[in-house]
Design a protein around this motif. Sequence first.
Motif, PDB file in Angstrom:
ATOM      1  N   LYS A 438      51.200  40.317  23.969  1.00 20.44           N
ATOM      2  CA  LYS A 438      49.191  40.975  24.079  1.00 20.44           C
ATOM      3  C   LYS A 438      49.221  39.999  22.885  1.00 20.44           C
ATOM      4  O   LYS A 438      49.408  39.888  21.666  1.00 20.44           O
ATOM      5  N   GLY A 440      44.941  37.877  21.923  1.00 18.75           N
ATOM      6  CA  GLY A 440      43.590  38.278  22.405  1.00 18.75           C
ATOM      7  C   GLY A 440      43.050  39.204  21.475  1.00 18.75           C
ATOM      8  O   GLY A 440      43.114  39.318  20.322  1.00 18.75           O
ATOM      9  N   PHE A 444      39.194  39.654  25.362  1.00 22.30           N
ATOM     10  CA  PHE A 444      40.216  38.748  26.367  1.00 22.30           C
ATOM     11  C   PHE A 444      41.334  39.278  26.029  1.00 22.30           C
ATOM     12  O   PHE A 444      41.746  39.681  24.724  1.00 22.30           O
ATOM     13  N   GLU A 445      42.595  39.605  27.221  1.00 16.03           N
ATOM     14  CA  GLU A 445      43.659  39.468  26.462  1.00 16.03           C
ATOM     15  C   GLU A 445      44.691  39.178  27.327  1.00 16.03           C
ATOM     16  O   GLU A 445      44.921  39.058  28.752  1.00 16.03           O
ATOM     17  N   ASN A 446      45.425  37.878  27.522  1.00 12.08           N
ATOM     18  CA  ASN A 446      46.868  37.857  27.832  1.00 12.08           C
ATOM     19  C   ASN A 446      47.916  38.399  27.856  1.00 12.08           C
ATOM     20  O   ASN A 446      48.157  38.340  26.643  1.00 12.08           O
ATOM     21  N   LYS A 447      48.880  38.897  28.524  1.00 18.05           N
ATOM     22  CA  LYS A 447      49.279  39.074  28.702  1.00 18.05           C
ATOM     23  C   LYS A 447      50.971  38.571  29.266  1.00 18.05           C
ATOM     24  O   LYS A 447      51.386  38.189  30.223  1.00 18.05           O
ATOM     25  N   SER A 459      53.125  38.341  34.244  1.00 13.11           N
ATOM     26  CA  SER A 459      52.044  37.595  33.225  1.00 13.11           C
ATOM     27  C   SER A 459      50.989  38.433  34.532  1.00 13.11           C
ATOM     28  O   SER A 459      50.009  37.994  35.187  1.00 13.11           O
ATOM     29  N   SER A 460      49.913  38.437  33.100  1.00 18.24           N
ATOM     30  CA  SER A 460      48.359  39.158  33.822  1.00 18.24           C
ATOM     31  C   SER A 460      47.173  38.608  32.581  1.00 18.24           C
ATOM     32  O   SER A 460      47.776  38.124  31.696  1.00 18.24           O
ATOM     33  N   ARG A 461      45.832  39.035  32.904  1.00 23.60           N
ATOM     34  CA  ARG A 461      44.916  38.356  31.923  1.00 23.60           C
ATOM     35  C   ARG A 461      43.977  39.591  32.451  1.00 23.60           C
ATOM     36  O   ARG A 461      43.111  39.631  33.227  1.00 23.60           O
ATOM     37  N   THR A 462      42.930  39.701  31.433  1.00 22.89           N
ATOM     38  CA  THR A 462      41.428  40.503  31.471  1.00 22.89           C
ATOM     39  C   THR A 462      40.662  38.742  30.638  1.00 22.89           C
ATOM     40  O   THR A 462      40.697  38.131  29.608  1.00 22.89           O
ATOM     41  N   SER A 463      38.852  39.271  30.968  1.00 22.21           N
ATOM     42  CA  SER A 463      38.153  38.416  30.601  1.00 22.21           C
ATOM     43  C   SER A 463      37.191  38.440  30.488  1.00 22.21           C
ATOM     44  O   SER A 463      36.693  39.267  31.940  1.00 22.21           O
ATOM     45  N   LYS A 515      43.764  30.576  28.491  1.00 19.25           N
ATOM     46  CA  LYS A 515      42.797  31.739  27.584  1.00 19.25           C
ATOM     47  C   LYS A 515      41.514  30.804  26.547  1.00 19.25           C
ATOM     48  O   LYS A 515      41.344  29.827  26.086  1.00 19.25           O
TER      49      LYS A 515
END
Length: 544
Positions: A438, A440, A444-447, A459-463, A515
């Motif tokens: 993880k 971020g 935000f977070e990139n996984k 792979s996944s992410r939030t913002s 990111k």
Amino acid sequence: MKKILNSLASLTFASSLTTNVLACNANNDSFTVLKEIDMVDGDKKLETEKFVNSFHVDTPTRIENGKTYNGMINDVQGALFDGEFWNVYFLNNSESTFDDEGKQLGGEGTDWYRMKTKDFIHWEQGGVAVKKWHKWGDAASGSIFFDKDKDFSNKGGYVSLVTAYGGERGQNIMAFQSDDGINFSPLNNEEPILKNGEPDGSYPNFRDPLIIKRNGLFTMYLAQGEEFGIWSSSNPLSGYKRVGTYKPLYGMLECPALYKMNVNGDVNNQKWMMIYSGNGNNTWFKPKKSDKLSTGMYYTVGTLDENNIFKEEQEAKRIDFGSDFYAAKFWNQQNASSDIEEGQNSLLGMGWMSNWDYATKTPSIGKWGNLSIAREIKLNYVNNFYDVSSTFVDLKNQVEAIQGTDSDFENNKLNSRSYQLDLDIENLNSNKDILEFKLGNSFFENKIRLNFKKNEITSSRTSQYKTLIKNSGYLQSRSYKANIKNKTDIQIKLIVDTTTIEAQMPDGSTISMVKFSDEKENEKLVLQSSSEIKVNYKYYNFKL
């Protein structure tokens, strides 16, 4: 060459967190975290450095007649080696700006811009190589041809094959020449070498030219929507006739490249490899084959017939499994001067780190887009399948390293935002373990998750940025079948810069993602595991 003082730490973690933390991903798969390691605690960036990368190519800043230009970069066009520098070309619209919804606010048209490097980590601006706004439009995507036989002109040198976007005239193919690769001038009396042949205003897909010379013919591959049109002539500047098509998987085709490769490095075992940009979400053609990975780079292998028409022998496979490696170009390391029939042991290449689902909607300081780091690819034949292996260029040899100890790690957190982290992970239970990285903060977070039981990497992410928080392309979770089963000890490489993460997985596959932090909190890298793993790492700080 500039030397930078950096930190390298080779450390072993013995302690663990045994609290029953539950980790979830976008597919609602959960696991109990038995060990969590805080690896990097990256410092916040200054407002003036926001979204500025340390060792990736960002959109160049140009000052002309007292005016500052930034804009956007995208597709890579190729590279030339001049004996000292690698010269890398890409599209740049220095005048473009975008509002919060991604709408362009004037500033049309692209140039070919040149950056140069000796090591793919330190870069110098080279300037505009192919200018826009000739009488057929701007200078969009294409490729570079080495005219060693002086077929295009009696000067020889380098030829840029360019898509001209000409308003009502649509897309047509132009050729430009340069002796040294610095400034290109139009050939053929500034007329297209191939016109789209459609009425003005119809604007057909007719772009991204690639030319090869073989069997006395000049053969051009053009991206024409869901297929590559194949055109042929005995004269490189005129007389092209359509002789065939090639329709691979993952249409919305762009940016073709074609090379003869030495399989497993064997000059007696060669295959033609086609590389292209496509859309893995495409369900229009063979919907059951959709890999649901969105746009990216693909390769396939086959043969060329006497008319230089590519005949596929194996369906396309992804080169990079992340969201942000697109419109790439690969070139032979012997430079463009080698013969098309000469087999290549490997190719070197770079890609555009973005995605048209959100390319103009990412947060910025007046610059949009950056390029990936360079990587080397090879064609191997393993388990009855032709597979491409990718290796990032060796960045760590460009720095001086200091070894650390366990106490160094405990007392002095690793805090760069631009670094390489080489990991050796031991004591895995390859039949059931899950690892998750993880990167971020609360914004935000990139996984990246490795599921050894499923033999799958996701792979996944939030913002929280308003233009990305609901952008389906940006938020899309991307999973693929990997080759990580039956491994108890693995190696993973993470290369991180201000807006990028590029990762090499234990099976050699790569994942590239962008990111964006709001810089109000530190950016942390955390590793979670479902078992009591042991980790050794080496850390290289690339803050230039």
